[in-house]
Design an enzyme around this catalytic site. Structure first.
Site, PDB file in Angstrom:
ATOM      1  CG  HIS A   1      -2.083  -0.974   1.080  1.00  0.00           C
ATOM      2  ND1 HIS A   1      -2.410  -1.480   0.087  1.00  0.00           N
ATOM      3  CD2 HIS A   1      -2.746  -1.729   2.157  1.00  0.00           C
ATOM      4  CE1 HIS A   1      -3.235  -2.582   0.319  1.00  0.00           C
ATOM      5  NE2 HIS A   1      -3.545  -2.536   1.371  1.00  0.00           N
TER       6      HIS A   1
ATOM      7  CG  HIS B   1      -7.574  -0.942   2.597  1.00  0.00           C
ATOM      8  ND1 HIS B   1      -8.324  -1.685   3.625  1.00  0.00           N
ATOM      9  CD2 HIS B   1      -6.501  -1.706   2.302  1.00  0.00           C
ATOM     10  CE1 HIS B   1      -7.643  -2.970   3.729  1.00  0.00           C
ATOM     11  NE2 HIS B   1      -6.714  -2.929   2.974  1.00  0.00           N
TER      12      HIS B   1
ATOM     13  CD  GLU C   1      -8.053  -3.750  -0.462  1.00  0.00           C
ATOM     14  OE1 GLU C   1      -6.921  -3.110  -0.490  1.00  0.00           O
ATOM     15  OE2 GLU C   1      -8.367  -4.967   0.171  1.00  0.00           O
TER      16      GLU C   1
END
Length: 387
Positions: A137, A211, A352
């Site tokens: 991420h 997220h 996601e």
């Protein structure tokens, strides 16, 4: 929803702790409130978008985080269905990406490196499932941990928030100055629309997503194992023990990953399956089906989730080629949420929308490289209802 003729509300007007901007009582509104201080002393703000039905989405400019999503059940009772905290300080102190805006690269990049145009780039490695390090991420300080500039917006049937951030060349090891704009819209049909846009001055991987963790019965509640999930995905990308895709794209038919017809999330989650063992449950990228003549840039329905007790439902439409389904396998009760309840094992799920994990190292996956002169643009819609 029409996106032309926007009425941009000057941030200079937002001088009080709470300002409601609405055309009338029957139209959307925006409220800005203080959301606490960050460790370096900077102040974060919370922007609450309320539609004509009284439903709300609250977003902070710290990390572009979706803090609350308040929508009705079949009887009209409102509840917050998004996991999160009550102030920015708690997010900064540690969060498993609750509601976060993710970038530069959502999901994992193997070993924290990739080669682009003959040059190898080394990224920060901040995750090591199975003992194999990777970049997750965006690295140590991804887009979820920066303070974005915010501009409230208003349309006839929707309230919005435009966020802007420039990620500098070399940030977390990524090349190029990446100029990013993300706009959230919440309309009178209980649709949350996310519009992502970016440009760069050097070739760089880009894969932006949100997220949010959901529990359609209400955050802080019981497990999500009885939620009914449908995925418009006849294939998925299996992973190794480090949760990195192997490069294969395989059919879901005959496996616990087949959600092409509705199944309870918990129905097969503990099946004897190596992939479920690697993820401690579902934590995998699914390939969104696109019927010809659907183009890769068209919005298609990727997922639908239904919660039988409350009747709440959520549909996800996206232009992205993939969607990561994660069912809260690593929630352990250490995160105390807004309801002052611990978030425990499998009490939330995430869906996601994304390009595939580790795409910079997988030439057979859809391309994630943005080059100078190009514009990255993608849209995802979360549509909430009850039945």
């Amino acid at each position: 929803m029409k996106l032309n003729k926007l009425c941009v509300i000057s941030c200079a007007v937002l001088v009080t702790t709470a300002i409601v901007t609405a055309l009338s009582a029957a139209q959307p509104a925006i409220t800005m409130t203080a959301f606490g201080a960050l460790p370096d002393g900077r102040a974060a703000q919370l922007y609450t978008l309320t539609n004509s039905q009284g439903a709300q989405v609250a977003i902070t400019n710290y990390g572009g985080i979706v803090v609350r999503i308040v929508v009705p059940d079949r009887g009209g009772s409102m509840a917050d269905i998004a996991l999160g905290y009550e102030n920015a300080g708690k997010y900064a102190a540690g969060s498993p990406y609750f509601g976060a805006l993710i970038g530069r690269y959502g999901n994992r990049i193997a070993h924290g490196r990739f080669t682009l145009d003959g040059k190898t780039y080394k990224l920060a490695t901040n995750n090591d499932p199975g003992g194999i390090p990777c970049t997750l991420h965006g690295g140590n300080v991804g887009f979820d941990k920066v303070l974005w500039s915010a501009t409230p917006l208003m349309e006839k049937d929707a309230a919005g928030l435009r966020l802007h951030y420039v990620s500098t060349d070399g940030e977390e090891g990524f090349p190029g100055n990446l100029d990013v704009t993300v706009t959230y819209w919440f309309n009178n049909a209980n649709e949350l629309r996310l519009e992502y846009s970016a440009t760069t001055d050097k070739a760089t991987p880009v894969n932006l997503t949100n997220h949010s963790y959901f529990n359609l019965a209400g955050e802080g509640g019981d497990t999500i194992l009885s939620h009914i999930l449908t995925l418009n995905a006849s294939k998925y990308t299996p992973v190794d023990k480090g949760l990195i895709p192997t490069g294969e794209i395989v059919p879901v038919a005959g496996t616990p990953f087949d959600f092409t017809t509705p199944h309870a999330i918990g129905e097969r989650i503990d099946a004897a399956n190596e992939q479920l063992m690697f993820g401690n449950g579902y934590d995998h990228n699914f390939v969104v089906d696109r019927d010809s003549p659907k183009r890769s840039g068209d919005l298609v329905k990727a997922a639908e989730v239904y919660e039988p007790m409350t009747g709440r439902a959520m549909e996800i439409l996206t232009q992205e080629p993939g969607i990561q389904f994660y069912c809260g396998n690593f929630l352990d009760g250490s995160n105390i949420g807004k309801s002052n309840k611990p978030y425990t094992y499998r009490t939330a799920f995430a869906l996601e929308t994304q390009h595939f994990p580790d795409s910079p190292n997988r030439p057979n996956f859809p391309n994630t490289i943005l080059r100078p002169g190009q514009r990255y643009e993608t849209v995802t819609i979360y549509r909430f209802s009850a039945r």
